[in-house]
Write an enzyme that holds these catalytic residues in place. Structure first.
Site, PDB file in Angstrom:
ATOM      1  N   GLY B 164      34.396  47.447  41.488  1.00  0.00           N
ATOM      2  CA  GLY B 164      35.331  47.644  40.398  1.00  0.00           C
ATOM      3  C   GLY B 164      36.033  46.338  40.045  1.00  0.00           C
ATOM      4  N   CYS B 165      36.695  46.349  38.884  1.00  0.00           N
ATOM      5  CA  CYS B 165      37.332  45.129  38.410  1.00  0.00           C
ATOM      6  C   CYS B 165      38.512  44.751  39.307  1.00  0.00           C
ATOM      7  CB  CYS B 165      37.762  45.302  36.959  1.00  0.00           C
ATOM      8  SG  CYS B 165      38.688  46.807  36.626  1.00  0.00           S
ATOM      9  N   TYR B 166      39.432  45.687  39.525  1.00  0.00           N
ATOM     10  CA  TYR B 166      40.563  45.376  40.404  1.00  0.00           C
ATOM     11  C   TYR B 166      40.089  45.013  41.806  1.00  0.00           C
ATOM     12  CZ  TYR B 166      43.833  47.323  36.901  1.00  0.00           C
ATOM     13  OH  TYR B 166      44.582  47.575  35.781  1.00  0.00           O
TER      14      TYR B 166
END
Lengths: 384, 384, 384, 384
Positions: B164-166
């Site tokens: 995921g991005c985070y």
């Protein structure tokens, strides 16, 4: 009543003009600039230009005629009933003294009067000694939610050290947690442990003031977010000392400011450890117990602030956002527990130019003079 | 080599088109959409329209002719040499299975394959059971800085759970601190204590995808910053489990995502407690000792990442900002100690659509196929 | 006086709430929604939430208690002294009739009552027939600078067709040029020829309303500018007919709206041909003669609008910008001649939600009831 | 081939670095600055910092080692095979001469070489005389769509006057209309009358360059749109003279630039009168005849540009927007007739830093050296 604004050409000064021109108790404004006396305020801020028929606008009339030319700080003090100093740190003490000598109050928007008599801390962070140390003993830190009575009781004339923008957002977010945990409230749901309080905040670009620089250059800050002065911002000692006073014990603070592509607003996210997290290996969503605890803390916050005219403890369904307080004096806060139930997370939002500067200064003036505390500050927030 | 993109109409899909059309090893693209087969990609994204003389643009030629009409996922799998799934969580397992059955690798950009065989954690946060549990045992979590060798050694075909991005921004910020503290490096300057790691992050609005909604409505998110899913975001278990693996002990994470008025980018600020803060009453700026310790940790980070093509440990004078990684696969990070010297603060910046999604997926493809790891990802960041 | 707002959940409705809650003559608000009766306005707009001590905010008190729940339009009409309709075109005639039947005025913010009795033009652009044609003969087009006396003389109750946002900005920019050229003023510096008037305008995204859509989706409209409905926008007939009335001859208009990445504001740039340009082959900067002519026209504009409380003809050194009228009812305009001296260029700026919608509606209410025309509209513009 | 960039520290220079570092024919870059020789480019633009393992990024390798320190213009000329001048007007003639003397081509991004031998017009708008008038006779105006063959035939070395950003957007929008109306094409649907061409354009803030100033200060330009240099911008003579050449008769131009809150992009809306509008009193939507005429003109435009690699004549359903050409060398244009059918409206969009500056300069280099004209410019536009 005539209000004087020294530093009217700066952003905080222009916001004081905007707010005070609509204040029901202010009948006239005197504007001064240290560096640009003789200029017309409308040549610096054409948004303040009068229309053809200016007399129809009572707000403009307050500064649009005699007040429209910037005077010197000295003349301003002579003509005002209350003085606002919107100046860089280290430059306003003399005007504070002149105001007091004339018997009028001085509301300082810089950091100069935010440290009571603790010159050492001020000097170690701002690098400037005090010229009139005795003035500082007469000053009150102007966070009304904390010091309302002290301001009322100080008697006129008084010097107010108007809080910084970040300190306002962060301190209000922590105040109930630290105050209620102070031993007096055995039923409190909030029991902070001794870990440092972590605070991260995003500010709009107006916080950096009116002077153009690379950091505020549109192509290099729009559509981007960045951190700055990480762990070393000058607002750290201001926040720490207020927290320590509230809690009655030394509170350690870690604070990181960020810059976001917005004009106004500060969003602060504050982490207060309540207990050690569980050691469980697997990570699960918030439990029912944690949700109930979160609700109890939210209610405790709401109860704590129930008589405050400018603090809104948000319902569970709403999370704090800067656009919901835009151009208002509100401080919104939403209350959350992390998924383990061990860390209290408070998100607070203010307009950095209003509750974080000019609006809070007006609120302090209202308290000093016994006006309704919301006078001149009743505008409903503009969502956009 | 022909690459297939299922979910090409979404933002992550469109970013894959943009990056893969410039990839030197990709000779053609096949695009599919579950809900809109038969449509032309340029009617959804007119930025992909070809000019009059399209043959002059080799990037467009890769998908501008046969590939320009969206096909079905089933046909895409049949025509591709590698498949990217850019779909909502819980919808891609079938395509992963079909790809493996055909002997080709599947790179999944959703959360479905980020949990190895830990179905319980996935289900408790995403609310969806797995259809083919055996597939997950064959998947690798595609954070190349952590799992490069596992990806290389997995052998083809493989399933990649693209992070995921985070999680990408937060995990890379903590990785050296947690890995080096693992007992093996007795000379490490970094000695985390057992307090939870606090991570705050601001994301651009593309992170919420292509479907219009109130939260992404320009008048209600521009010129504003807000928090959301405070302490309860689905990326928490993903980050926690990777951190725990790295550290070799349970790491507790508190994570708060924020939304900022920018298109692309994630800025994560991570707080790692190194020791208890001093109890001193007065608050002083960073000491010389703390500054030296900060420098030592920065050097340790730089050394840790010295062979990484996409991680930039920034010099002391530069603090991480999202515009310096715009449209690149870089993860920038700046290293700071708080004023007391007791908390390590790492600020990391990625482009959420590149290193946080499509770019990292391409990086994983490069590793699987033995291409140069930077192939198709060499574009210099566009500051504006 | 009690004001009712039908369509309070929309953006124009919410702006009416914001302005009327600060209006000195309004003692209470009644809010209605066609589709959402029974909801609380603060659940739709949390910016309107009351603080702990709401009684301290007189603005909120006007709608925060009884008025906070949305009622039905029918009940609203029964309880109000004046009704504002902030509804889509074609849906408000019935409420206008009900208001008139009850003897109260109806101020319509849609296009429904902007065409006097010209149903044919309305129907050909809006595609909807009129239900009560007789109502339209009793309506007045509410551009106060043009029709102030007609509004005053109409007598109560009256129906006001509040002008569109683009028509307000464009018409005010052309009004002096067209009126003064009408034969009566032989000394006018402005002599338009019969070429079409060209108007280009950029609008903020709030102009598209509260419903999320692709065009207003942050990632697809931020950091970008686009044109839309080129040469075919529904405001064309509204502007044309007013211009034609002013000039006393048919005026042809070409109009192109654009969308810019800002919340509020319209900037209109209007080109009025004064004579044929010189045929000279080489292109030179503005001559001294042209500069003098430009000054003469600027003075003529200033004289024309000298008694208007909300029109500011800017000095030569200031060019119109939307941020200088932000959240105010001003229409700013700067006056320019092109380099050949043959085309008059007027740039006008309004806040589309205030002078372009809710503020102008309040101005009309003030005129109807004989209040000071600036009542509730005296706030100084917020530059940021 | 080694490319040299004088003025590498400015925005156009930094964009040349970005594009040329990805150009397949460029093997190295030499960077120079008049005012800052000796500085490292990455200290000015940290986005250009290399990662730990820089050798993996072939783009960075081109300037990241020897080329990373800014040299002097003189040394740059000595080391380059082609020179790009990205300097303020009036400062580059000497470097052009030095380049020619060394036998290498000079591509000038300032206005200095955009006027052939017409020194009078240049001097009257820019206020600077020419130092080497003979150089100008050897220069070619580098708008490839117009002068591709002249550039090819000029022979090396050549001086290219790279067009301005506004001139590129406006000229390409008018080119087919003016060229096809030149008497040679009796079947053309486009018959401009002799009225002035009106052009309005909105530019992103990067157009004002890297030096911070009040106009580009985030709090005073974000969330706002304004006009500037109305009817007097220096690009007027550049556009007029090209239009006049194309049409074979004097074309009068009225041009107004605007500033919008976006980083990149120019949107130009151009009005070309085709005939007198009808005198009819009532205003009706576009007729079927006008719609057919509009379609015919669109097809004529598409045919005119059919072989151009960087011009996209958009289908009827798509209107030009700057985000669809972001970071690409495209010029998009949409074709419209006003509602009366008498005025042709062309909306064109470019990225001001690419097709409006650095990209077009690279395109010119490609033509000079016989590279594929799209080399280094094939990146697909990034919608966000």
């Amino acid at each position: 009543m005539i209000a004087g604004i020294i530093g009217a050409a700066g952003y905080a000064g222009s916001e004081l003009i905007r707010l005070l021109s609509g204040h029901p108790e202010i009948t006239g404004l005197v504007l001064a600039s240290v560096s640009r006396p003789g200029e017309n305020i409308a040549s610096i801020y054409p948004n303040f230009l009068g229309p053809g028929k200016m007399k129809n606008n009572p707000a403009l009339a307050k500064f649009g005629n005699a007040g429209s030319t910037l005077t010197t700080p000295e003349e301003l003090v002579a003509r005002s009933d209350v003085v606002f100093g919107a100046l860089p740190a280290g430059t306003g003490e003399g005007y504070a003294k002149a105001s007091l000598d004339r018997g009028i109050s001085y509301i300082d928007l810089s950091a100069d009067f935010r440290f009571d008599d603790d010159e050492e801390t001020y000097r170690s962070w701002y690098g400037i000694p005090w010229q009139y140390p005795e003035l500082h003993r007469r000053s009150v830190y102007g966070l009304p939610e904390l010091n309302r009575n002290r301001i009322k009781e100080a008697g006129s004339p008084v010097i107010i050290g108007n809080p910084g923008c970040y300190p306002t957002a962060v301190t209000l977010a922590c105040y109930p947690a630290l105050a209620e945990a102070g031993g007096n409230n055995s039923k409190s749901s909030i029991k902070p442990v001794s870990a440092p309080i972590i605070a991260a905040a995003v500010s709009g670009v107006t916080g950096a003031g009116r002077e153009p620089g690379r950091v505020q250059h549109f192509p290099e800050c729009s559509d981007s977010v960045s951190a700055y002065k990480v762990g070393s911002h000058r607002h750290i000692p201001e926040i720490s000392r207020t927290m320590t006073k509230i809690a009655g014990r030394t509170i350690s603070l870690v604070f990181t400011p960020h810059l976001g592509p917005l004009n106004r607003g500060i969003l602060a996210t504050v982490y207060i450890s309540l207990e050690q997290p569980p050691k469980a290996g697997s990570v699960q969503p918030q439990t029912k117990e944690a949700a109930e605890k979160e609700t109890a803390i939210r209610e405790q916050y709401a109860l704590f602030y129930k008589d405050e005219p400018f603090v809104r403890v948000l319902p569970k369904t709403v999370t704090a956002a800067t656009n919901r307080v835009r151009q208002s004096n509100y401080c919104d806060m939403s209350i959350h527990l992390d998924h383990t139930g061990s860390v209290l997370i408070v998100v607070s939002a203010i307009d950095n130019m209003v509750k974080g500067a000019a609006g809070q200064a007006v609120q302090n003036m209202n308290i000093i003079f016994g006006f309704d505390e919301t006078a001149g500050l009743t505008a409903v927030p503009a969502l956009f």
